[in-house]
Scaffold this active site. Structure first.
Site, PDB file in Angstrom:
ATOM      1  N   GLU A  48      -3.487  61.623  84.243  1.00  0.00           N
ATOM      2  CA  GLU A  48      -2.614  61.017  85.624  1.00  0.00           C
ATOM      3  C   GLU A  48      -3.722  60.154  86.931  1.00  0.00           C
ATOM      4  O   GLU A  48      -3.350  59.225  86.799  1.00  0.00           O
ATOM      5  CB  GLU A  48      -1.658  61.918  87.038  1.00  0.00           C
ATOM      6  CG  GLU A  48      -0.411  62.267  86.530  1.00  0.00           C
ATOM      7  CD  GLU A  48       0.372  61.284  85.736  1.00  0.00           C
ATOM      8  OE1 GLU A  48       0.612  60.430  86.906  1.00  0.00           O
ATOM      9  OE2 GLU A  48       1.197  61.051  85.112  1.00  0.00           O
ATOM     10  N   HIS A  50      -5.874  57.902  85.940  1.00  0.00           N
ATOM     11  CA  HIS A  50      -6.210  57.098  84.730  1.00  0.00           C
ATOM     12  C   HIS A  50      -5.011  56.047  84.885  1.00  0.00           C
ATOM     13  O   HIS A  50      -4.419  55.225  84.927  1.00  0.00           O
ATOM     14  CB  HIS A  50      -6.432  56.974  83.120  1.00  0.00           C
ATOM     15  CG  HIS A  50      -7.575  57.669  82.873  1.00  0.00           C
ATOM     16  ND1 HIS A  50      -8.129  59.260  82.540  1.00  0.00           N
ATOM     17  CD2 HIS A  50      -9.090  57.380  83.130  1.00  0.00           C
ATOM     18  CE1 HIS A  50      -9.463  59.370  82.853  1.00  0.00           C
ATOM     19  NE2 HIS A  50     -10.057  58.442  83.307  1.00  0.00           N
ATOM     20  N   GLN A  74     -24.780  58.267  78.723  1.00  0.00           N
ATOM     21  CA  GLN A  74     -24.853  58.835  79.639  1.00  0.00           C
ATOM     22  C   GLN A  74     -25.120  60.205  80.169  1.00  0.00           C
ATOM     23  O   GLN A  74     -24.739  60.537  81.689  1.00  0.00           O
ATOM     24  CB  GLN A  74     -23.535  57.678  80.964  1.00  0.00           C
ATOM     25  CG  GLN A  74     -21.971  59.014  80.073  1.00  0.00           C
ATOM     26  CD  GLN A  74     -21.184  57.583  81.261  1.00  0.00           C
ATOM     27  OE1 GLN A  74     -21.221  56.335  80.955  1.00  0.00           O
ATOM     28  NE2 GLN A  74     -20.467  58.369  81.641  1.00  0.00           N
ATOM     29  N   ASP A 163     -15.312  58.811  91.625  1.00  0.00           N
ATOM     30  CA  ASP A 163     -16.822  58.372  91.314  1.00  0.00           C
ATOM     31  C   ASP A 163     -17.996  58.053  91.950  1.00  0.00           C
ATOM     32  O   ASP A 163     -17.520  56.666  91.495  1.00  0.00           O
ATOM     33  CB  ASP A 163     -16.412  58.507  89.530  1.00  0.00           C
ATOM     34  CG  ASP A 163     -16.385  59.796  88.968  1.00  0.00           C
ATOM     35  OD1 ASP A 163     -16.685  61.161  89.389  1.00  0.00           O
ATOM     36  OD2 ASP A 163     -15.331  59.377  88.255  1.00  0.00           O
ATOM     37  N   SER A 199     -11.723  64.412  83.591  1.00  0.00           N
ATOM     38  CA  SER A 199     -11.073  65.445  82.671  1.00  0.00           C
ATOM     39  C   SER A 199     -11.971  66.755  81.739  1.00  0.00           C
ATOM     40  O   SER A 199     -11.644  67.560  81.503  1.00  0.00           O
ATOM     41  CB  SER A 199     -12.184  64.780  81.920  1.00  0.00           C
ATOM     42  OG  SER A 199     -11.409  62.650  81.672  1.00  0.00           O
ATOM     43  N   ARG A 200     -12.974  67.100  83.753  1.00  0.00           N
ATOM     44  CA  ARG A 200     -13.833  68.065  82.758  1.00  0.00           C
ATOM     45  C   ARG A 200     -12.901  69.275  83.318  1.00  0.00           C
ATOM     46  O   ARG A 200     -13.226  70.584  82.877  1.00  0.00           O
ATOM     47  CB  ARG A 200     -15.176  68.259  84.146  1.00  0.00           C
ATOM     48  CG  ARG A 200     -16.454  67.741  83.516  1.00  0.00           C
ATOM     49  CD  ARG A 200     -16.887  67.085  84.962  1.00  0.00           C
ATOM     50  NE  ARG A 200     -18.248  65.874  83.778  1.00  0.00           N
ATOM     51  CZ  ARG A 200     -18.907  65.731  83.393  1.00  0.00           C
ATOM     52  NH1 ARG A 200     -19.395  67.351  83.318  1.00  0.00           N
ATOM     53  NH2 ARG A 200     -19.387  65.317  83.476  1.00  0.00           N
TER      54      ARG A 200
HETATM   55  O1  PAF Z   1     -15.860  57.292  84.413  1.00  0.00           O
HETATM   56  C1  PAF Z   1     -15.911  57.168  83.318  1.00  0.00           C
HETATM   57  O2  PAF Z   1     -14.854  57.453  82.476  1.00  0.00           O
HETATM   58  C2  PAF Z   1     -17.209  56.730  83.061  1.00  0.00           C
HETATM   59  O3  PAF Z   1     -18.848  56.843  83.810  1.00  0.00           O
HETATM   60  C3  PAF Z   1     -17.076  54.816  82.737  1.00  0.00           C
HETATM   61  C4  PAF Z   1     -17.125  54.244  84.380  1.00  0.00           C
HETATM   62  C5  PAF Z   1     -16.233  54.813  81.747  1.00  0.00           C
HETATM   63  C6  PAF Z   1     -18.574  54.476  81.855  1.00  0.00           C
HETATM   64  O4  PAF Z   1     -18.691  54.828  80.578  1.00  0.00           O
END
Ligand code: PAF
Length: 299
Positions: A48, A50, A74, A163, A199-200
């Protein structure tokens, strides 16, 4: 490859979502699209949160692009990369149903072609908190987002405030590299019990999932204390820690009360601040934050 929209869209006729795998296809597809373009960078496993980013983009932009790429650079722990949840078919259905125009879902070699040898490393704002807890993480984020900004050339890019440090790092990166894409921070979307969507969350056991609502309660306890006039940053950190301590499954990694312009830890909260935390529930590491006062992460 094109999909017909399967859910009612607020625009008619129903839009087709086009799936793009390569840089060359992306260049061609973007050649003649309506401007402005809005980009939502994601690592898939869309939820949701996203959807809210996509909706915000669709309200402001004539063309919406979602990127889906689990960025290996990352993840400072290899196991986190392999266990990151993936379900492209479901993600594409969500994009279709939200009326996304283009989905860019490349393989790693398309993002980092053989010979690519540049890392974008952001300075001070990337060092504390997540930067300290996950060495190299923000280099990976800044590098992939710089590449995506370069490839898409969007007027706007949308990120979640959950984030908050990531938003600040990406803004600093775009400013320093003279990338004209405007970075837009969107409010955190939460479950009814306050847990921020991530997502986690899928990795939490039922018991851990129930316990995780303590994160929001802890941040709100500190906010209530600030609203009642408390200005000692340590007292606010204590309010967060004390709430978290009531939950035996919560393994606290950090609790922070920082200046929301610099992310430097505060002694007194006399201006805009960011309360943030990272807590493990079993093997799942969750983060959340709460801004105090208007500041860079809320605009
Ligand atoms: O927040 C995220 O999903 C990732 O850190 C991003 C910004 C897509 C970069 O891979």
């Amino acid at each position: 490859m094109a999909f017909r929209s399967i859910a009612t869209s607020d625009r008619s006729p129903a839009r087709l979502t086009r799936i793009i795998r390569t840089r060359a296809e992306l260049r061609d597809a973007l050649d003649d699209v309506a401007r402005p373009v809005g980009l939502i960078p994601t690592m898939g496993w869309l939820h949701e949160g996203h959807r809210a980013l996509i909706r915000q983009a669709r309200a402001a932009d004539a063309t919406t692009v979602v990127s889906i790429f689990v960025n290996p650079r990352q993840f400072n722990v290899a196991k986190d990369y392999t266990k990151y949840p993936r379900n492209e078919a479901r993600d594409l259905e969500i994009c279709q149903s939200e009326g996304v125009d283009l989905v860019f879902a490349p393989e790693a070699a398309e993002v980092y072609p053989p010979g690519s040898d540049t890392t974008v490393s952001v300075g001070a704002v990337a060092q504390p908190l997540e930067g300290a807890a996950r060495p190299g993480h923000f280099d990976g984020v800044a590098t992939v987002v710089a590449i995506l900004f370069g490839l898409v050339g969007a007027e706007h890019a949308y990120f979640g405030q959950k984030d908050a440090q990531q938003v600040m790092v990406i803004r600093q990166m775009a400013r320093d590299l003279a990338i004209p894409t405007q970075v837009i921070a969107c409010p955190t979307v939460r479950e009814p019990d306050g847990l921020a969507l991530s997502s986690r969350n899928v990795h939490l056991s039922p018991g851990e999932r129930a316990a995780a609502s303590i994160l929001r309660q802890a941040l709100l306890a500190a906010r209530a204390s600030w609203e009642a006039g408390e200005r000692s940053a340590e007292a606010l950190r204590d309010a967060i820690r004390e709430t978290l301590m009531a939950e035996p499954l919560a393994d606290v990694e950090y609790v922070s009360v920082a200046d929301s312009r610099t992310l430097r830890e505060l002694e007194r909260v006399d201006g805009p601040a960011l309360l943030s935390l990272a807590v493990r529930f079993g093997t799942t590491r969750l983060i959340d934050n709460e801004p105090l006062g208007a500041g860079p992460v809320t605009t």
